[in-house]
Each structure stands twice: as structure tokens, then as C-alpha cells.
Design an enzyme around this catalytic site. Structure first.
Site, mmCIF file in Angstrom:
data_model
loop_
_atom_site.group_PDB
_atom_site.id
_atom_site.type_symbol
_atom_site.label_atom_id
_atom_site.label_comp_id
_atom_site.label_asym_id
_atom_site.label_seq_id
_atom_site.Cartn_x
_atom_site.Cartn_y
_atom_site.Cartn_z
ATOM 1 C CG ASP A 1 -6.222 8.748 6.862
ATOM 2 O OD1 ASP A 1 -5.745 9.154 5.776
ATOM 3 O OD2 ASP A 1 -7.420 8.447 7.001
ATOM 4 C CB ILE B 1 -9.141 -2.111 10.011
ATOM 5 C CG1 ILE B 1 -9.909 -2.234 11.327
ATOM 6 C CG2 ILE B 1 -7.800 -2.820 10.132
ATOM 7 C CD1 ILE B 1 -9.212 -1.673 12.519
ATOM 8 C CD GLU C 1 -6.607 -1.519 -1.086
ATOM 9 O OE1 GLU C 1 -5.978 -1.193 -0.058
ATOM 10 O OE2 GLU C 1 -6.783 -2.713 -1.421
ATOM 11 C CG ASN C 2 -2.238 4.398 -0.541
ATOM 12 O OD1 ASN C 2 -1.577 4.220 0.479
ATOM 13 N ND2 ASN C 2 -3.474 4.897 -0.485
ATOM 14 C CD1 TRP C 3 -0.192 -0.281 -5.699
ATOM 15 C CD2 TRP C 3 1.271 1.104 -6.653
ATOM 16 N NE1 TRP C 3 1.072 -0.688 -5.323
ATOM 17 C CE2 TRP C 3 1.991 0.146 -5.906
ATOM 18 C CE3 TRP C 3 1.990 2.089 -7.340
ATOM 19 C CZ2 TRP C 3 3.388 0.140 -5.824
ATOM 20 C CZ3 TRP C 3 3.390 2.076 -7.262
ATOM 21 C CH2 TRP C 3 4.066 1.116 -6.517
ATOM 22 N NE ARG D 1 -4.115 14.014 -2.035
ATOM 23 C CZ ARG D 1 -4.777 13.513 -1.000
ATOM 24 N NH1 ARG D 1 -5.755 14.185 -0.437
ATOM 25 N NH2 ARG D 1 -4.481 12.322 -0.543
ATOM 26 C CG ASN E 1 0.227 12.668 5.539
ATOM 27 O OD1 ASN E 1 0.245 12.954 6.724
ATOM 28 N ND2 ASN E 1 0.879 11.635 5.039
ATOM 29 C CB SER F 1 -2.818 0.730 1.261
ATOM 30 O OG SER F 1 -3.519 1.485 0.294
HETATM 31 C C1 FPP Z 1 -2.492 9.170 4.350
HETATM 32 O O1 FPP Z 1 -2.757 10.498 4.046
HETATM 33 C C2 FPP Z 1 -1.113 8.884 4.226
HETATM 34 C C3 FPP Z 1 -0.548 8.155 3.213
HETATM 35 C C4 FPP Z 1 -1.242 7.550 2.090
HETATM 36 C C5 FPP Z 1 0.872 7.897 3.197
HETATM 37 C C6 FPP Z 1 1.559 7.950 4.499
HETATM 38 C C7 FPP Z 1 2.855 8.533 4.237
HETATM 39 C C8 FPP Z 1 3.561 9.285 5.070
HETATM 40 C C9 FPP Z 1 3.232 9.589 6.461
HETATM 41 C C10 FPP Z 1 4.773 9.922 4.534
HETATM 42 C C11 FPP Z 1 5.951 9.149 4.375
HETATM 43 C C12 FPP Z 1 6.063 7.832 4.993
HETATM 44 C C13 FPP Z 1 7.200 7.156 4.940
HETATM 45 C C14 FPP Z 1 7.337 5.758 5.464
HETATM 46 C C15 FPP Z 1 8.390 7.752 4.345
HETATM 47 P P1 FPP Z 1 -3.804 10.772 2.921
HETATM 48 O O2 FPP Z 1 -3.109 11.187 1.697
HETATM 49 O O3 FPP Z 1 -4.684 9.566 2.793
HETATM 50 O O4 FPP Z 1 -4.598 11.969 3.494
HETATM 51 P P2 FPP Z 1 -6.127 12.264 3.255
HETATM 52 O O5 FPP Z 1 -6.879 11.143 3.920
HETATM 53 O O6 FPP Z 1 -6.301 13.556 3.949
HETATM 54 O O7 FPP Z 1 -6.347 12.324 1.785
#
Ligand code: FPP
Length: 233
Positions: free
Chosen positions: A12, A187, A59-61, A25, A14, A57
Site C-alpha cells: 500500500d 486486512i 474494489e480497485n476497479w 499517482r 504508492n 483488488s
Molecule cells: C496501493 O497503492 C497499491 C496498489 C493498488 C497496487 C499495487 C501495485 C503495485 C505495487 C505495482 C505493480 C504490481 C504488480 C504485480 C506489477 P495505492 O494506490 O492504494 O496508494 P495510496 O493508498 O497511497 O492511494
């Protein structure tokens, strides 16, 4: 120091990491992806046999079309690169989660990756993509219900082991250690059944900054908890 056999990671932070540095982002995801490749090497070089990461996830869509598109392109490129890495060290790759809604070309890459690495036994790398634990449990329950309908088993035959085996992670041990980066202590629908006895380690460090020293801290904490509470499982 005792190493966990199976580490699960919620990568988490990024987006926040990039924003704090004045970048979009999506740049955080690119650096996060880079870090995943590096940390895979670190983890497998240490002799940890199983690694499961939460990449996307169900939910990420709901994120913006732009962000989802960027993530999908990252997965495309990353999964293509992964085959050579898997061959080099005999790593079996499994993509866990629902296949519904993924683009056909990504499905093709996933099928090829799983097929070509299916007999590798040195290490086991699970990537949770389009994954939600409740969805996984629901799919598992449907498989068991189907066996009941076909009269292969009766409801009394259902065991915990049978439920474990019905999941996408059916043939690997449960994680010993869950790591979540970037401050949240949740979780988030990740491996709900499998994490029943796992140690949880939460850190404020964002995923792009989570490197070997931070991993060692997590493993030390895991060891400390071991000593305090006696041997795990
Ligand atoms: C959470 O950061 C991360 C993700 C939703 C995606 C995870 C993806 C990677 C680490 C990159 C690539 C992975 C692969 C398998 C190629 P966030 O965007 O929720 O960050 P935030 O909580 O700060 O908004």
C-alpha cells in the site's frame, strides 16, 4: 533468526508516496512495481519459499479509468518479464483472484505463465490480481456445493481442510507473516481465511520505500512475537 515460510504483503501507499513528492499517482505505481521486482529477489534469495502479494483488488476497479489503465499496462509488462525470472530460479507463478473482467490479452499472459511454471518447485509466487477474499471464498463454496449436487460428498463431509483446498491458494501453506505498508491497519479483503493464525506487521513506510532493511525489521518483529508467545503452529 527464524524465517517465515510464507510472507503475504499488502503493497500500500504508492499513490501517497508519489503525491508527497509532487508526482502523479501513476508514478508511484511504476516505482512500486520496480520495488516488487527487487523485493522478490531479496525475499527469495533469503530462502523464503512462498510470497503472496496484493496487486489489484476487486474494489480497485472503482479507481479512475486512467489509473486502472496504467495499472493494467504495468501488469502486462511485469507479467511478461516474470517468465524469465521464474525460469531462472524455478519459481512457480500463480495468479489468484477472479478471471472475470480481465482483458483477454492479460488472461493469455497469465495462462501461459502458470502453464510454463507449473512444475517448478523451488519457490512459489502468488500474485493477487482482481482478487477479493470474499469472492474467493464464494467461488470455493460454489465448488463444494457443486460436489454436493453431484452427490460426490454430503454436507457432513465438509471439513476445514476441504474449504482451504477449495481456495485459490488451496495447495500452499497459509502465510506466517502478513506485512502491510503505509500506515493502514486493515486486512482489506485479503486472504481472510488464510490469515487466521498469521502474525500481522503494519508499518508507516510506503511500499516504494519498503526495502531489505524494512523487511528485516518485519522479520525481527515476527521473531520477537514468536519468542513471547511460543512457537507458531
Ligand atoms: C496501493 O497503492 C497499491 C496498489 C493498488 C497496487 C499495487 C501495485 C503495485 C505495487 C505495482 C505493480 C504490481 C504488480 C504485480 C506489477 P495505492 O494506490 O492504494 O496508494 P495510496 O493508498 O497511497 O492511494
Amino acid at each position: 533468526m527464524k524465517l517465515p515460510e510464507h510472507i503475504a504483503i499488502i503493497m500500500d501507499g504508492n499513490g501517497r508516496w508519489a503525491k508527497a513528492k509532487g508526482f502523479p499517482r501513476s508514478y508511484g505505481h511504476v516505482v512500486g512495481c520496480d520495488n516488487l521486482e527487487k523485493m522478490c529477489d531479496v525475499i527469495f534469495d533469503m530462502g523464503i519459499k512462498y510470497l503472496t502479494v496484493y496487486a489489484f483488488s476487486t474494489e480497485n476497479w472503482k479507481r479512475s479509468i486512467n489509473e486502472v489503465g496504467i495499472l493494467m499496462n504495468l501488469f502486462r509488462r511485469y507479467l511478461k518479464r516474470l517468465l524469465n525470472r521464474a525460469k531462472k530460479d524455478s519459481i512457480r507463478i500463480r495468479v489468484i483472484g477472479s478471471r472475470v473482467g480481465l482483458a483477454p490479452d492479460i488472461l493469455k499472459i497469465i495462462n501461459e505463465l502458470e502453464e510454463k511454471t507449473k512444475n517448478y518447485t523451488n519457490m512459489y509466487f502468488q500474485i493477487a490480481l482482481n482478487y477479493g477474499s470474499r469472492d474467493e471464498i464464494m467461488r470455493g463454496v460454489k465448488k463444494i456445493a457443486e460436489d454436493i449436487r453431484l452427490q460426490k460428498i454430503s454436507p457432513e463431509d465438509i471439513t476445514e481442510d476441504m474449504i482451504s483446498k477449495s481456495l485459490d491458494t488451496g495447495d500452499i501453506p497459509d502465510p506466517d507473516l502478513l506485512i502491510r505498508t503505509s500506515g493502514e491497519q486493515r486486512i482489506s479483503n485479503f486472504l481472510l481465511w488464510q490469515l487466521a493464525y498469521s502474525e500481522m506487521y503494519f508499518t508507516d513506510t510506503a511500499w516504494p520505500d519498503f526495502k531489505k532493511p524494512q523487511l528485516m525489521e518485519a522479520i525481527e518483529a515476527f521473531n520477537g512475537r514468536d519468542r513471547r508467545y511460543g512457537a507458531v503452529k
